[in-house]
Design a protein around this motif. Structure first.
Motif, PDB file in Angstrom:
ATOM      1  N   CYS A   1      20.071   5.423   3.272  1.00  0.00           N
ATOM      2  CA  CYS A   1      18.670   5.444   2.852  1.00  0.00           C
ATOM      3  C   CYS A   1      17.991   4.154   3.294  1.00  0.00           C
ATOM      4  CB  CYS A   1      18.564   5.570   1.336  1.00  0.00           C
ATOM      5  SG  CYS A   1      19.101   7.154   0.672  1.00  0.00           S
ATOM      6  N   PHE A   2      16.792   4.284   3.853  1.00  0.00           N
ATOM      7  CA  PHE A   2      15.990   3.140   4.262  1.00  0.00           C
ATOM      8  C   PHE A   2      14.637   3.210   3.552  1.00  0.00           C
ATOM      9  CE2 PHE A   2      19.003   3.703   7.632  1.00  0.00           C
ATOM     10  CZ  PHE A   2      19.303   2.434   8.070  1.00  0.00           C
ATOM     11  N   LYS A   3      14.290   2.118   2.886  1.00  0.00           N
ATOM     12  CA  LYS A   3      12.994   2.038   2.213  1.00  0.00           C
ATOM     13  C   LYS A   3      11.963   1.498   3.190  1.00  0.00           C
ATOM     14  CE  LYS A   3      10.736   0.115  -1.888  1.00  0.00           C
ATOM     15  NZ  LYS A   3      10.939  -0.697  -3.106  1.00  0.00           N
ATOM     16  N   VAL A   4      10.871   2.235   3.364  1.00  0.00           N
ATOM     17  CA  VAL A   4       9.819   1.808   4.279  1.00  0.00           C
ATOM     18  C   VAL A   4       8.525   1.655   3.487  1.00  0.00           C
ATOM     19  CG1 VAL A   4       9.417   4.215   4.985  1.00  0.00           C
ATOM     20  CG2 VAL A   4       8.523   2.365   6.378  1.00  0.00           C
TER      21      VAL A   4
ATOM     22  N   PRO B   1       4.456   0.083   3.619  1.00  0.00           N
ATOM     23  CA  PRO B   1       3.364  -0.518   4.398  1.00  0.00           C
ATOM     24  C   PRO B   1       2.675  -1.635   3.614  1.00  0.00           C
ATOM     25  CG  PRO B   1       2.644   1.574   3.470  1.00  0.00           C
ATOM     26  CD  PRO B   1       4.066   1.367   3.027  1.00  0.00           C
ATOM     27  N   TYR B   2       2.240  -2.659   4.355  1.00  0.00           N
ATOM     28  CA  TYR B   2       1.478  -3.768   3.782  1.00  0.00           C
ATOM     29  C   TYR B   2       0.266  -4.003   4.664  1.00  0.00           C
ATOM     30  CZ  TYR B   2       5.721  -4.945   1.133  1.00  0.00           C
ATOM     31  OH  TYR B   2       6.818  -4.917   0.309  1.00  0.00           O
ATOM     32  N   VAL B   3      -0.784  -4.529   4.056  1.00  0.00           N
ATOM     33  CA  VAL B   3      -1.967  -4.889   4.845  1.00  0.00           C
ATOM     34  C   VAL B   3      -2.291  -6.355   4.609  1.00  0.00           C
ATOM     35  CG1 VAL B   3      -2.951  -2.574   4.874  1.00  0.00           C
ATOM     36  CG2 VAL B   3      -3.554  -4.127   3.020  1.00  0.00           C
ATOM     37  N   PHE B   4      -2.834  -6.969   5.649  1.00  0.00           N
ATOM     38  CA  PHE B   4      -3.344  -8.330   5.560  1.00  0.00           C
ATOM     39  C   PHE B   4      -4.598  -8.372   6.414  1.00  0.00           C
ATOM     40  CE2 PHE B   4      -3.623 -12.789   6.950  1.00  0.00           C
ATOM     41  CZ  PHE B   4      -3.674 -13.399   5.699  1.00  0.00           C
ATOM     42  N   GLY B   5      -5.737  -8.337   5.760  1.00  0.00           N
ATOM     43  CA  GLY B   5      -6.976  -8.215   6.512  1.00  0.00           C
ATOM     44  C   GLY B   5      -7.014  -6.869   7.218  1.00  0.00           C
ATOM     45  N   ASP B   6      -7.225  -6.920   8.511  1.00  0.00           N
ATOM     46  CA  ASP B   6      -7.244  -5.681   9.296  1.00  0.00           C
ATOM     47  C   ASP B   6      -5.881  -5.330   9.869  1.00  0.00           C
ATOM     48  OD1 ASP B   6      -9.971  -5.363   8.895  1.00  0.00           O
ATOM     49  OD2 ASP B   6     -10.490  -6.576  10.655  1.00  0.00           O
ATOM     50  N   GLU B   7      -4.870  -6.153   9.595  1.00  0.00           N
ATOM     51  CA  GLU B   7      -3.553  -5.929  10.170  1.00  0.00           C
ATOM     52  C   GLU B   7      -2.681  -5.092   9.247  1.00  0.00           C
ATOM     53  OE1 GLU B   7      -1.696  -9.075  12.666  1.00  0.00           O
ATOM     54  OE2 GLU B   7      -3.023 -10.395  11.528  1.00  0.00           O
ATOM     55  N   LEU B   8      -1.862  -4.232   9.868  1.00  0.00           N
ATOM     56  CA  LEU B   8      -0.927  -3.377   9.137  1.00  0.00           C
ATOM     57  C   LEU B   8       0.495  -3.821   9.447  1.00  0.00           C
ATOM     58  CD1 LEU B   8      -0.223  -0.794   7.491  1.00  0.00           C
ATOM     59  CD2 LEU B   8      -0.344   0.466   9.663  1.00  0.00           C
ATOM     60  N   PHE B   9       1.296  -3.977   8.405  1.00  0.00           N
ATOM     61  CA  PHE B   9       2.696  -4.337   8.550  1.00  0.00           C
ATOM     62  C   PHE B   9       3.544  -3.273   7.873  1.00  0.00           C
ATOM     63  CE2 PHE B   9       0.221  -8.187   8.592  1.00  0.00           C
ATOM     64  CZ  PHE B   9       0.779  -8.952   9.610  1.00  0.00           C
ATOM     65  N   VAL B  10       4.749  -3.080   8.384  1.00  0.00           N
ATOM     66  CA  VAL B  10       5.682  -2.135   7.768  1.00  0.00           C
ATOM     67  C   VAL B  10       7.021  -2.829   7.597  1.00  0.00           C
ATOM     68  CG1 VAL B  10       6.928   0.030   8.037  1.00  0.00           C
ATOM     69  CG2 VAL B  10       4.550  -0.094   8.716  1.00  0.00           C
ATOM     70  N   ASP B  11       7.537  -2.782   6.394  1.00  0.00           N
ATOM     71  CA  ASP B  11       8.846  -3.360   6.089  1.00  0.00           C
ATOM     72  C   ASP B  11       9.848  -2.225   5.949  1.00  0.00           C
ATOM     73  OD1 ASP B  11      10.762  -5.307   5.447  1.00  0.00           O
ATOM     74  OD2 ASP B  11      10.425  -5.010   3.300  1.00  0.00           O
TER      75      ASP B  11
ATOM     76  N   LEU C   1       7.238   9.998   3.348  1.00  0.00           N
ATOM     77  CA  LEU C   1       6.330   8.866   3.246  1.00  0.00           C
ATOM     78  C   LEU C   1       6.464   8.186   1.892  1.00  0.00           C
ATOM     79  CD1 LEU C   1       3.187  10.236   5.111  1.00  0.00           C
ATOM     80  CD2 LEU C   1       4.919   8.651   5.939  1.00  0.00           C
ATOM     81  N   ASP C   2       5.551   8.419   0.980  1.00  0.00           N
ATOM     82  CA  ASP C   2       5.566   7.666  -0.272  1.00  0.00           C
ATOM     83  C   ASP C   2       6.654   8.121  -1.230  1.00  0.00           C
ATOM     84  OD1 ASP C   2       3.273   5.924   0.213  1.00  0.00           O
ATOM     85  OD2 ASP C   2       2.122   7.781   0.249  1.00  0.00           O
ATOM     86  N   ASP C   3       7.109   9.363  -1.102  1.00  0.00           N
ATOM     87  CA  ASP C   3       8.120   9.881  -2.013  1.00  0.00           C
ATOM     88  C   ASP C   3       9.104  10.740  -1.225  1.00  0.00           C
ATOM     89  OD1 ASP C   3       8.645  10.430  -5.149  1.00  0.00           O
ATOM     90  OD2 ASP C   3       9.060  12.231  -3.983  1.00  0.00           O
ATOM     91  N   SER C   4      10.387  10.587  -1.541  1.00  0.00           N
ATOM     92  CA  SER C   4      11.407  11.337  -0.794  1.00  0.00           C
ATOM     93  C   SER C   4      11.374  12.825  -1.086  1.00  0.00           C
ATOM     94  CB  SER C   4      12.795  10.796  -1.135  1.00  0.00           C
ATOM     95  OG  SER C   4      13.112  11.056  -2.500  1.00  0.00           O
TER      96      SER C   4
ATOM     97  N   LYS D   1       0.828  -1.198   0.000  1.00  0.00           N
ATOM     98  CA  LYS D   1       0.000   0.000   0.000  1.00  0.00           C
ATOM     99  C   LYS D   1       0.866   1.253   0.000  1.00  0.00           C
ATOM    100  CE  LYS D   1      -4.372  -1.428   0.415  1.00  0.00           C
ATOM    101  NZ  LYS D   1      -5.466  -0.969  -0.470  1.00  0.00           N
ATOM    102  N   ARG D   2       0.224   2.359  -0.336  1.00  0.00           N
ATOM    103  CA  ARG D   2       0.839   3.673  -0.140  1.00  0.00           C
ATOM    104  C   ARG D   2       0.397   4.220   1.210  1.00  0.00           C
ATOM    105  NH1 ARG D   2       2.381   7.112  -4.055  1.00  0.00           N
ATOM    106  NH2 ARG D   2       1.072   8.748  -3.149  1.00  0.00           N
ATOM    107  N   PHE D   3       1.276   4.990   1.838  1.00  0.00           N
ATOM    108  CA  PHE D   3       0.897   5.603   3.110  1.00  0.00           C
ATOM    109  C   PHE D   3      -0.364   6.457   2.944  1.00  0.00           C
ATOM    110  CE2 PHE D   3       5.321   4.609   4.094  1.00  0.00           C
ATOM    111  CZ  PHE D   3       5.224   4.181   5.408  1.00  0.00           C
ATOM    112  N   ALA D   4      -0.431   7.176   1.812  1.00  0.00           N
ATOM    113  CA  ALA D   4      -1.583   8.055   1.584  1.00  0.00           C
ATOM    114  C   ALA D   4      -2.878   7.256   1.527  1.00  0.00           C
ATOM    115  CB  ALA D   4      -1.384   8.835   0.290  1.00  0.00           C
ATOM    116  N   ASP D   5      -2.828   6.053   0.934  1.00  0.00           N
ATOM    117  CA  ASP D   5      -4.036   5.227   0.834  1.00  0.00           C
ATOM    118  C   ASP D   5      -4.557   4.825   2.210  1.00  0.00           C
ATOM    119  OD1 ASP D   5      -3.717   5.356  -1.905  1.00  0.00           O
ATOM    120  OD2 ASP D   5      -2.627   3.446  -2.012  1.00  0.00           O
ATOM    121  N   LEU D   6      -3.659   4.754   3.178  1.00  0.00           N
ATOM    122  CA  LEU D   6      -4.012   4.295   4.524  1.00  0.00           C
ATOM    123  C   LEU D   6      -4.241   5.451   5.497  1.00  0.00           C
ATOM    124  CD1 LEU D   6      -1.352   1.443   4.685  1.00  0.00           C
ATOM    125  CD2 LEU D   6      -3.809   1.146   4.347  1.00  0.00           C
TER     126      LEU D   6
END
Length: 378
Positions: free
Chosen positions: A176-179, A181-191, A80-83, A17-22
């Motif tokens: 630089c660190f790439k972050v 977000p992912y979703v799985f059902g109602d759960e939010l994950f961040v890599d 967030l989505d863009d540096s 996902k994009r941060f903006a979408d969430l």
């Protein structure tokens, strides 16, 4: 990123996902996540301020300001989505601004952070604890011009990555660190993954930096104290050997204010402490799991009277509920850096570490046996 369905032995792709979408925002979400879990960036960091604006003649704010384990300042800029195009220029300005901060100013900045966001605390003491030094006057903060930069975003523009690579070629530690977000059902994950440098390149560069640091050697007061401690530990180890003590027989003198030895209980060492104003004997429950440490401490303190009777003194029992570790200690004041007193201090250390080990040996063996037999941690 994938989820493993173990019952079906299949992978299921998580939805990127994009941060903006969430509806996630930089300051309220990403910044707070990193402020409360800075080791997500791959190393131990101490956050000392957020939204820092203590610059002369400007009201600009850097996102997070941290200390690393070498006492260097780390400027952390979050997107967030863009540096964006200007993040490198912003971070360079902020790094230049903080390069002149003194030790006293850094402690004051951290004290303000503790009072505003953490309900208070002793900034100087927490910095000493983080850097693993005994005395504040040993601490060196923000030395030289080796301040560091970290950039966090889901996507980095080419002008940003090119700038970061150029900075690294000129021996400025920018990362630089790439972050994502992912979703799985109602759960939010961040890599969160390092992209510059890659982990392999970072390991190589750290190794080269350590080699250069070793060749250059410590400087000034720090170098003097390291030699002082080595001399003291050499004298202490010789005395222990002469006394027939085997606890430290395979231990070499070092530059730190402590000298540890195994107790037979994993990650729970005995220690001799040699500081400017105190010498001590210690025992630490330092396992990775805080709950285990508290459980072990609580089981041991049940034998408090027996242990103190065997040792011959009252012991300071430190459960340290707000820390991962727990500790027992017994000490006495001294003038540690006055070599004339060393024969007395060494004799004290030899006498008390032997009593310490004898008093704790049996109870620790029982604890160890309980762990091996699968006794429940409550």
């Amino acid at each position: 990123m994938f989820q493993v369905n173990r019952s079906e032995n299949r992978l299921k792709k998580l939805e990127e996902k994009r941060f903006a979408d969430l509806n996630l925002r930089e300051r309220e979400h990403l910044q707070e996540w990193l402020a409360n879990q800075p080791d997500a960036l791959g190393e131990e960091l101490l956050i000392i301020q957020k939204e820092f604006d203590g610059f002369a003649d400007t009201r600009e704010r850097l996102d997070l300001l941290a200390l690393d384990k070498d006492g260097q300042l780390v400027v952390i800029e979050n997107k967030l989505d863009d540096s964006g195009r200007d993040v490198a220029w912003q971070a360079l300005k902020y790094t230049a601004y903080v390069s002149s901060l003194t030790k006293t100013q850094i402690i004051d900045i951290y004290q303000q952070y503790l009072e505003r966001y953490c309900g208070g605390g002793n900034a100087a003491g927490l910095i000493c604890e983080f850097l693993e030094v005994e005395e504040l006057d040993e601490v060196v903060l923000n030395p030289g011009n080796d301040q560091r930069l970290m950039f966090i975003a889901a996507h980095f523009r080419k002008e940003v990555t090119a700038t970061v690579l150029w900075l690294r070629e000129h021996r400025i530690d920018a990362r630089c660190f790439k972050v994502v977000p992912y979703v799985f059902g109602d759960e939010l994950f961040v890599d969160i993954q390092p992209v510059i440098p890659t982990p392999e390149a970072a390991d190589f560069m750290i190794g080269m930096a350590e080699k250069e640091t070793e060749a250059r050697g410590a400087q000034g007061e720090q170098k003097s104290r390291h030699k002082l401690r080595r001399d003291y530990w050499e004298m202490t180890l010789d005395a222990l050997k002469e006394a027939g003590d085997t606890l430290y027989q395979n231990i070499s003198p070092g530059k730190d204010h402590w000298l540890s030895a195994g107790s037979g209980l994993r990650s729970c060492p005995y220690a001799l402490i040699f500081a400017k104003s105190e010498i001590r004997v210690e025992f630490t429950f330092g396992r990775a799991d805080a709950a285990e440490n508290k459980w072990l401490f609580d089981r041991l303190i049940e034998k408090k009277d027996e242990i103190e009777a065997a040792f011959g003194h009252e012991i300071e029992w430190l459960r340290l509920d707000n820390k991962k570790a727990s500790r027992l200690q017994f000490g006495r004041p001294c003038e540690g850096y006055n070599r004339e007193g060393w024969p007395e201090y060494v004799a004290w250390h030899v006498e008390h570490i032997q009593k310490w080990e004898r008093a704790l040996r049996g109870p620790l063996a029982e604890l160890n046996q309980g762990l091996k037999s699968g006794e429940n941690l409550i």
